[in-house]
Design an enzyme around this catalytic site. Structure first.
Site, PDB file in Angstrom:
ATOM      1  N   GLY A   1       1.494  -0.971   0.180  1.00  0.00           N
ATOM      2  CA  GLY A   1       0.090   0.008   0.282  1.00  0.00           C
ATOM      3  C   GLY A   1       0.852   1.312   0.032  1.00  0.00           C
TER       4      GLY A   1
ATOM      5  N   ARG B   1       3.542   6.067   2.082  1.00  0.00           N
ATOM      6  CA  ARG B   1       4.208   7.624   2.342  1.00  0.00           C
ATOM      7  C   ARG B   1       3.386   8.399   0.651  1.00  0.00           C
ATOM      8  NH1 ARG B   1      11.008   8.578   0.925  1.00  0.00           N
ATOM      9  NH2 ARG B   1      10.641   7.053  -0.895  1.00  0.00           N
TER      10      ARG B   1
ATOM     11  N   GLY C   1       6.450   7.777   6.810  1.00  0.00           N
ATOM     12  CA  GLY C   1       5.782   8.366   6.062  1.00  0.00           C
ATOM     13  C   GLY C   1       6.396   9.997   5.423  1.00  0.00           C
TER      14      GLY C   1
ATOM     15  N   ARG D   1       3.098  13.990  -7.530  1.00  0.00           N
ATOM     16  CA  ARG D   1       2.720  13.252  -8.578  1.00  0.00           C
ATOM     17  C   ARG D   1       1.781  13.426  -9.288  1.00  0.00           C
ATOM     18  NH1 ARG D   1       6.442   8.208  -6.997  1.00  0.00           N
ATOM     19  NH2 ARG D   1       4.447   7.296  -5.722  1.00  0.00           N
TER      20      ARG D   1
ATOM     21  N   ARG E   1      -1.959  -0.530  -9.496  1.00  0.00           N
ATOM     22  CA  ARG E   1      -0.662  -1.267  -9.991  1.00  0.00           C
ATOM     23  C   ARG E   1      -0.172  -2.538 -10.048  1.00  0.00           C
ATOM     24  NH1 ARG E   1       3.299   1.847  -6.889  1.00  0.00           N
ATOM     25  NH2 ARG E   1       2.699   4.111  -6.405  1.00  0.00           N
TER      26      ARG E   1
ATOM     27  N   ASP F   1       4.798  -3.749  -7.114  1.00  0.00           N
ATOM     28  CA  ASP F   1       3.901  -2.790  -6.488  1.00  0.00           C
ATOM     29  C   ASP F   1       4.295  -0.800  -6.649  1.00  0.00           C
ATOM     30  OD1 ASP F   1       6.099  -3.467  -4.784  1.00  0.00           O
ATOM     31  OD2 ASP F   1       6.036  -2.046  -3.756  1.00  0.00           O
ATOM     32  N   ASN F   2       5.758  -1.675  -7.725  1.00  0.00           N
ATOM     33  CA  ASN F   2       6.056  -0.583  -8.356  1.00  0.00           C
ATOM     34  C   ASN F   2       6.099  -0.451  -9.618  1.00  0.00           C
ATOM     35  OD1 ASN F   2       6.797   0.455  -6.613  1.00  0.00           O
ATOM     36  ND2 ASN F   2       9.279   0.091  -6.418  1.00  0.00           N
TER      37      ASN F   2
ATOM     38  N   ASP G   1       7.257   5.347  -9.160  1.00  0.00           N
ATOM     39  CA  ASP G   1       7.811   5.364  -8.011  1.00  0.00           C
ATOM     40  C   ASP G   1       9.850   5.568  -8.033  1.00  0.00           C
ATOM     41  OD1 ASP G   1       5.958   5.006  -6.439  1.00  0.00           O
ATOM     42  OD2 ASP G   1       6.177   2.785  -6.576  1.00  0.00           O
TER      43      ASP G   1
END
Length: 521
Positions: free
Chosen positions: A100, A103, A135, A192, A199, A269-270, A279
């Site tokens: 998840g 940050r 975070g 961003r 993802r 996850d990236n 990321d």
């Protein structure tokens, strides 16, 4: 400042019913409502006017108090409710379970000129997915993300964008290379921008928990809002979605290989379902052409995410996405067909990309051998990738092998390493290259023009980013502004920026931030 708000993600997908912001497992939810932590004394360092314009903001808006407050997390924009995404992933090849947004906090979705964007703050405080982390982000890593996201865009590489870079006014404790020496650094926040931040791991989370109801909800939502051109239904719809993610991921990797970019941490996850670079952590740019190089200290032993392995890792990650989507398809064969085509398609696209870098238009069978022998030669002694390919366009049809070699010899880090055998091999290669470009109908001028559009003159070299960070730590942002403007035109000559068209200096060879980076970078 006026944004056209659209909250489709939170309106159509299930939320975490627990709104207590403590690290925990979150079930049957795509996100958790999470407020940014108010920074003590935010200040704007830099903003991208082009990204601002894309989401419907002006230069005047950038300079406003509303902009500062909204994109530092100080205030919540009207009619929005920030949230952190829930997803899982494989990290360095191992299943990590729930991860998840640890940050990152999504502010909202906006629409401008019929395009939808998600705005996300990175470094704005803890979320339920922060696990043992705080975070927050530091100025060092935030500068790297802000500069690189925009540099990649102007290079023509699919990427998330960066709207703004701000100081929080707070101090953040970080251990730069995980060696037991933490220190306080300036806190910072980046905004961003992407079509979404969904993802591969978003689908993996639900599949791993056999939560097929929410897996289907997420897939249907993603296709409806981000792949709306897919008109098929049922199983065919999900296969078409997977086919497109496979192709856009492949295209992104080819671009990475073209410019010498190494992501450094290609965990599932990236990986964005949009096929965009996401990321920016321990990334790096190849200085010398070295297919085994990785910038990530965490990956220094096994080098899973090394430059030359990125195509294979992308395929491995796509296999994990296929596994996650399988419950919606219930048939492995069509998924395997798509995956099996990846390697063949990649080789074809890679060959086309390299032919463009070398200035070839017509198709010749010997091009594969010529390219393979070149990449082998580039690795025999330290050869600057960017300088070599940029200077190669100066070779003309009339040049002898020696003259052609002299056109690129500035790319070698040490001419002393060029022994007789290597020099002979280079001579032989340029003999073949000369024959090959003489088979092309286009003129030297046209060929150079075309090569210079795919071989950048300026990339965000690791030492350049570090110099910028060192200055910014002292409150001097002049170099940041200079590099940002230069990197907006990476294929142009830019005579005033010629000093940045240079090999990595010796002091940067083993310096932290230039050759070694950690996941906190």
């Amino acid at each position: 400042m006026k944004l056209q708000i659209q909250n489709s993600f939170t309106a159509e997908l299930p939320a975490d019913p627990n709104q207590i912001n403590v690290p925990r497992q979150v079930h049957q939810a795509c996100y958790s409502y999470t407020l940014p932590k108010k920074p003590s004394n935010p200040s704007l360092i830099h903003a991208s006017t082009e990204v601002a314009n894309a989401i419907g903001l002006s230069q005047e808006d950038i300079l406003s108090a509303d902009f500062l407050n909204t994109f530092s997390g100080s205030t919540i924009y009207p009619s929005t409710k920030p949230y952190a995404l829930s997803y899982a992933g494989h990290q360095f090849g191992n299943w990590a379970g729930q991860l998840g947004d640890g940050r990152a906090i999504n502010l909202t979705e906006v629409v401008h000129e019929n395009k939808s964007y998600t705005l996300q703050l990175k470094g704005a405080g803890p979320t339920p997915y922060s696990r043992t982390a705080d975070g927050f982000a530091v100025l060092r890593s935030s500068i790297r993300e802000h500069l690189c996201a925009e540099a990649m865009h102007y290079l023509g590489v699919p990427t998330t964008r960066s709207l703004s870079l701000m100081l929080s006014g707070d101090q953040v404790l970080r251990d730069v290379i995980y060696n037991g020496n933490p220190a306080y650094e300036k806190g910072a926040i980046v905004c961003r921008v992407a079509p979404s931040f969904i993802r591969f791991g978003s689908f993996e989370l639900f599949a791993s928990r056999e939560d097929h109801v929410n897996l289907k909800l997420l897939a249907d939502f993603t296709i409806k809002h981000h792949f709306s051109h897919i008109k098929k239904e049922g199983v065919e719809k999900y296969l078409a979605f997977f086919q497109e993610v496979t192709q856009t991921t492949l295209n992104m990797i080819v671009h990475w290989q073209r410019v010498g970019f190494v992501h450094g941490v290609m965990n599932t996850d990236n990986m964005s379902i949009h096929g965009v670079t996401i990321d920016y952590g321990p990334y790096g740019w190849l200085e010398d052409y070295n297919s085994t190089w990785t910038p990530n200290t965490t990956d220094s032993q096994h080098k899973r995410y090394r430059f030359g392995n990125q195509p294979e890792i992308a395929l491995w990650n796509l296999y994990q996405l296929a596994n996650a989507l399988y419950p919606l398809i219930q048939d492995a064969k069509p998924l395997e067909t798509i995956l099996n085509a990846y390697s063949t398609n990649y080789e074809k696209e890679y060959l086309n990309m390299m032919k463009n870098k070398l200035g070839f238009q017509i198709k010749k069978e010997q091009d594969v051998v010529l390219i393979q022998s070149l990449t082998q030669l580039l690795e025999r002694v330290e050869t600057d990738m960017t300088i070599f390919f940029r200077n190669l366009s100066n070779v003309t049809k009339a040049d002898t092998a020696l003259t052609a070699f002299n056109a690129i010899k500035d790319a070698f880090y040490s001419e002393k390493d060029l022994d007789k055998t290597i020099l002979e091999d280079w001579h032989d290669w340029f003999e073949m290259y000369s024959i090959r470009i003489n088979e092309e109908a286009i003129s030297d001028f046209v060929r150079k023009e075309q090569m210079d559009q795919v071989n950048p003159k300026y990339v965000l070299r690791n030492y350049m980013a570090q110099l910028c960070i060192d200055n910014a730590d002292k409150g001097d942002y002049a170099l940041l502004n200079e590099l940002f403007e230069m990197l907006k035109n990476p294929y142009d000559e830019q005579p005033n920026s010629q000093k940045w068209f240079a090999k990595r200096p010796d002091w940067a060879r083993n310096k932290v931030g230039c050759s070694m980076l950690s996941c906190s970078s």
